[in-house]
Motif scaffolding. Structure first.
Motif, PDB file in Angstrom:
ATOM      1  N   GLY A   1       0.814  -1.213   0.000  1.00  0.00           N
ATOM      2  CA  GLY A   1       0.000   0.000   0.000  1.00  0.00           C
ATOM      3  C   GLY A   1       0.842   1.255   0.000  1.00  0.00           C
ATOM      4  O   GLY A   1       0.527   2.240  -0.679  1.00  0.00           O
ATOM      5  N   GLU A   2       1.925   1.226   0.724  1.00  0.00           N
ATOM      6  CA  GLU A   2       2.828   2.380   0.766  1.00  0.00           C
ATOM      7  C   GLU A   2       3.492   2.596  -0.590  1.00  0.00           C
ATOM      8  O   GLU A   2       3.627   3.738  -1.059  1.00  0.00           O
ATOM      9  CB  GLU A   2       3.879   2.168   1.850  1.00  0.00           C
ATOM     10  CG  GLU A   2       4.811   3.347   2.050  1.00  0.00           C
ATOM     11  CD  GLU A   2       5.815   3.117   3.167  1.00  0.00           C
ATOM     12  OE1 GLU A   2       6.786   3.896   3.258  1.00  0.00           O
ATOM     13  OE2 GLU A   2       5.619   2.147   3.939  1.00  0.00           O
TER      14      GLU A   2
ATOM     15  N   THR B   1      -9.497   5.486  -5.300  1.00  0.00           N
ATOM     16  CA  THR B   1      -9.647   4.243  -4.535  1.00  0.00           C
ATOM     17  C   THR B   1      -8.381   3.879  -3.756  1.00  0.00           C
ATOM     18  O   THR B   1      -8.246   2.754  -3.285  1.00  0.00           O
ATOM     19  CB  THR B   1     -10.008   3.063  -5.466  1.00  0.00           C
ATOM     20  OG1 THR B   1      -8.949   2.858  -6.421  1.00  0.00           O
ATOM     21  CG2 THR B   1     -11.316   3.332  -6.210  1.00  0.00           C
ATOM     22  N   LEU B   2      -7.473   4.845  -3.599  1.00  0.00           N
ATOM     23  CA  LEU B   2      -6.175   4.551  -3.004  1.00  0.00           C
ATOM     24  C   LEU B   2      -6.301   3.972  -1.597  1.00  0.00           C
ATOM     25  O   LEU B   2      -5.627   2.990  -1.258  1.00  0.00           O
ATOM     26  CB  LEU B   2      -5.319   5.819  -2.974  1.00  0.00           C
ATOM     27  CG  LEU B   2      -3.885   5.655  -2.473  1.00  0.00           C
ATOM     28  CD1 LEU B   2      -3.119   4.657  -3.345  1.00  0.00           C
ATOM     29  CD2 LEU B   2      -3.162   6.996  -2.462  1.00  0.00           C
ATOM     30  N   GLU B   3      -7.150   4.548  -0.787  1.00  0.00           N
ATOM     31  CA  GLU B   3      -7.279   4.050   0.586  1.00  0.00           C
ATOM     32  C   GLU B   3      -7.813   2.623   0.606  1.00  0.00           C
ATOM     33  O   GLU B   3      -7.367   1.795   1.410  1.00  0.00           O
ATOM     34  CB  GLU B   3      -8.193   4.967   1.393  1.00  0.00           C
ATOM     35  CG  GLU B   3      -7.579   6.328   1.698  1.00  0.00           C
ATOM     36  CD  GLU B   3      -8.453   7.154   2.627  1.00  0.00           C
ATOM     37  OE1 GLU B   3      -9.443   6.611   3.159  1.00  0.00           O
ATOM     38  OE2 GLU B   3      -8.146   8.349   2.819  1.00  0.00           O
ATOM     39  N   ARG B   4      -8.750   2.312  -0.267  1.00  0.00           N
ATOM     40  CA  ARG B   4      -9.308   0.955  -0.309  1.00  0.00           C
ATOM     41  C   ARG B   4      -8.306  -0.040  -0.868  1.00  0.00           C
ATOM     42  O   ARG B   4      -8.367  -1.239  -0.556  1.00  0.00           O
ATOM     43  CB  ARG B   4     -10.583   0.942  -1.145  1.00  0.00           C
ATOM     44  CG  ARG B   4     -11.720   1.787  -0.563  1.00  0.00           C
ATOM     45  CD  ARG B   4     -12.898   1.801  -1.487  1.00  0.00           C
ATOM     46  NE  ARG B   4     -13.504   0.482  -1.601  1.00  0.00           N
ATOM     47  CZ  ARG B   4     -14.269   0.106  -2.615  1.00  0.00           C
ATOM     48  NH1 ARG B   4     -14.502   0.938  -3.624  1.00  0.00           N
ATOM     49  NH2 ARG B   4     -14.799  -1.103  -2.642  1.00  0.00           N
TER      50      ARG B   4
ATOM     51  N   ALA C   1       1.014   4.214  -2.878  1.00  0.00           N
ATOM     52  CA  ALA C   1       0.831   5.630  -2.557  1.00  0.00           C
ATOM     53  C   ALA C   1       1.947   6.481  -3.157  1.00  0.00           C
ATOM     54  O   ALA C   1       1.704   7.565  -3.693  1.00  0.00           O
ATOM     55  CB  ALA C   1       0.763   5.821  -1.046  1.00  0.00           C
TER      56      ALA C   1
ATOM     57  N   GLU D   1      -6.327   6.913  -7.854  1.00  0.00           N
ATOM     58  CA  GLU D   1      -6.241   7.908  -6.784  1.00  0.00           C
ATOM     59  C   GLU D   1      -7.480   7.894  -5.904  1.00  0.00           C
ATOM     60  O   GLU D   1      -7.383   7.940  -4.676  1.00  0.00           O
ATOM     61  CB  GLU D   1      -6.031   9.292  -7.396  1.00  0.00           C
ATOM     62  CG  GLU D   1      -5.771  10.383  -6.393  1.00  0.00           C
ATOM     63  CD  GLU D   1      -5.373  11.685  -7.054  1.00  0.00           C
ATOM     64  OE1 GLU D   1      -5.190  12.670  -6.320  1.00  0.00           O
ATOM     65  OE2 GLU D   1      -5.246  11.722  -8.300  1.00  0.00           O
TER      66      GLU D   1
ATOM     67  N   ALA E   1      -5.092   0.074  -0.272  1.00  0.00           N
ATOM     68  CA  ALA E   1      -3.905   0.013   0.575  1.00  0.00           C
ATOM     69  C   ALA E   1      -3.684  -1.363   1.195  1.00  0.00           C
ATOM     70  O   ALA E   1      -2.547  -1.774   1.417  1.00  0.00           O
ATOM     71  CB  ALA E   1      -3.990   1.070   1.664  1.00  0.00           C
TER      72      ALA E   1
ATOM     73  N   ALA F   1      -8.745  -3.136   4.120  1.00  0.00           N
ATOM     74  CA  ALA F   1      -9.289  -1.788   3.955  1.00  0.00           C
ATOM     75  C   ALA F   1     -10.542  -1.820   3.096  1.00  0.00           C
ATOM     76  O   ALA F   1     -11.392  -0.934   3.178  1.00  0.00           O
ATOM     77  CB  ALA F   1      -8.241  -0.872   3.320  1.00  0.00           C
TER      78      ALA F   1
END
Length: 374
Positions: free
Chosen positions: A33-34, A54-57, A37, A52, A59, A63
């Motif tokens: 995930g890092e 959906t980036l958090e999902r 990012a 971008e 990771a 998530a």
């Protein structure tokens, strides 16, 4: 009991046609995930805005689904019978990536995943979810964690058994199942995949700048390409296999056994002159149930015209000339560039003078004014 269950799942996967089935933790921490990012922060995702948003999902598997505990990672071999790279020598034929020459693998794999997932849910009594490259799940890091292969210097999954030719599918389960050992990296000092890239899309080993990648440009990028990449595409009209096909690990790969993944008639070396004649209805018919269909006729013909411009085949001048009348600006602009490459300077200049006054689209006018280019 758990060992018997895993073997039962593997047996069921093999019966459904999968070539690999391994297990990984979906809940343990990871660094993927890092890395994603950093990729997005650097803008290397280009026009793929969904990465971008959906980036958090993306990771981490949890998530997206907090109950996920185990990932069952499936691989389906789509290896070609022969090395596809020699096909690039025929500049009057279009090159379609190996993965897209048969039926759309998303639909092929999804049905089988659902069948297998139903069996797993019945055996474990726990919920499951299935994924085939269409949801915010990072399949390649999961595949490496499960031991199917490793992400090579070209960032794609690479297997000691199947080379570069594996489609991936994932079943997330809320059940805790024993996991397999992860795979380690076996690229060594080899840089063949980096060296062959026509557009230098790899800033460093294990890093990709999608904005320079011909797969991204032919499939994901919506408008006229930056001039610098048009000549580099050669005859590639959908995707690019260079970094995959050149890998020495492919010597252990076998041709796919799956009939629906075999190349359709007309997609091994399709003639550019014939592809350029496709209207929307003919395009949809030709690429029914194909991954090519999703980019649409206009974007596809843009790619075909860039290939025509690279063909050095003056017999294709009438083909490109007809397409400067096309309703789609992206097609007209690509036709202009193709003609600037194929026609003598004085002939092209005369055509430009004739056409500029009638052309309203600013991007296409810029093509006329800036050509010849590339």
């Amino acid at each position: 009991m758990a060992t018997d269950l895993r073997q039962s799942i593997r047996d069921s996967a093999a019966a459904l046609g999968f070539d690999a089935c391994r297990f990984a933790s979906a809940a343990e921490p990871w660094s993927a995930g890092e890395r994603l990012a950093h990729f997005v922060d650097a803008g290397r995702h280009g026009e793929m805005g969904w990465m971008e948003t959906t980036l958090e999902r993306r990771a981490h598997p949890t998530a997206m689904w907090s109950e996920a505990r185990t990932a069952i990672v499936l691989g389906l071999n789509y290896g070609p019978e022969l090395d596809p790279l020699p096909e690039l020598a025929d500049r009057s034929a279009g090159y379609v990536s190996v993965y897209a020459r048969g039926d759309d693998y998303h639909e092929l794999i999804k049905g089988r995943l659902k069948t297998l997932a139903g069996q797993i849910a019945a055996r474990t009594g726990e919920d499951v979810k299935v994924f085939v490259d269409t949801a915010p799940l990072m399949e390649k890091p999961l595949a490496q964690r499960a031991g199917l292969g490793w992400q090579g210097k070209h960032t794609n999954l690479l297997s000691r058994e199947h080379g570069n030719w594996l489609f991936l599918g994932v079943i997330l389960s809320a059940a805790d199942l024993p996991v397999d050992a992860p795979e380690t990296e076996h690229c060594g000092s080899c840089t063949a995949c980096l060296d062959i890239c026509p557009t230098r899309a790899f800033p460093a080993p294990f890093q990709l700048d999608a904005r320079r990648c011909l797969s991204y440009l032919t499939i994901e990028f919506p408008g006229p390409w930056p001039i610098e990449f048009r000549a580099a595409t050669g005859s590639r009209i959908y995707g690019c296999d260079d970094c995959l096909a050149v890998c020495p690990w492919n010597k252990f790969a076998a041709a796919s056994r799956e009939a629906r993944l075999q190349a359709r008639d007309g997609l091994n070396g399709p003639r550019l002159a014939e592809l350029a004649e496709l209207d929307d209805a003919a395009f949809r018919t030709m690429f029914s149930r194909s991954p090519v269909k999703r980019i649409g006729r206009d974007r596809f013909l843009r790619n075909v015209l860039y290939a025509i411009g690279n063909s050095a085949d003056e017999a294709l001048i009438p083909v490109a000339t007809r397409l400067i009348e096309d309703p789609a600006p992206v097609v007209r602009g690509a036709a202009v560039w193709a003609l600037s490459r194929l026609m003598a300077d004085d002939a092209f200049a005369g055509l430009a003078i004739e056409r500029l006054a009638a052309e309203a689209d600013p991007d296409v006018r810029a093509e006329w004014s800036g050509a010849p280019g590339g």
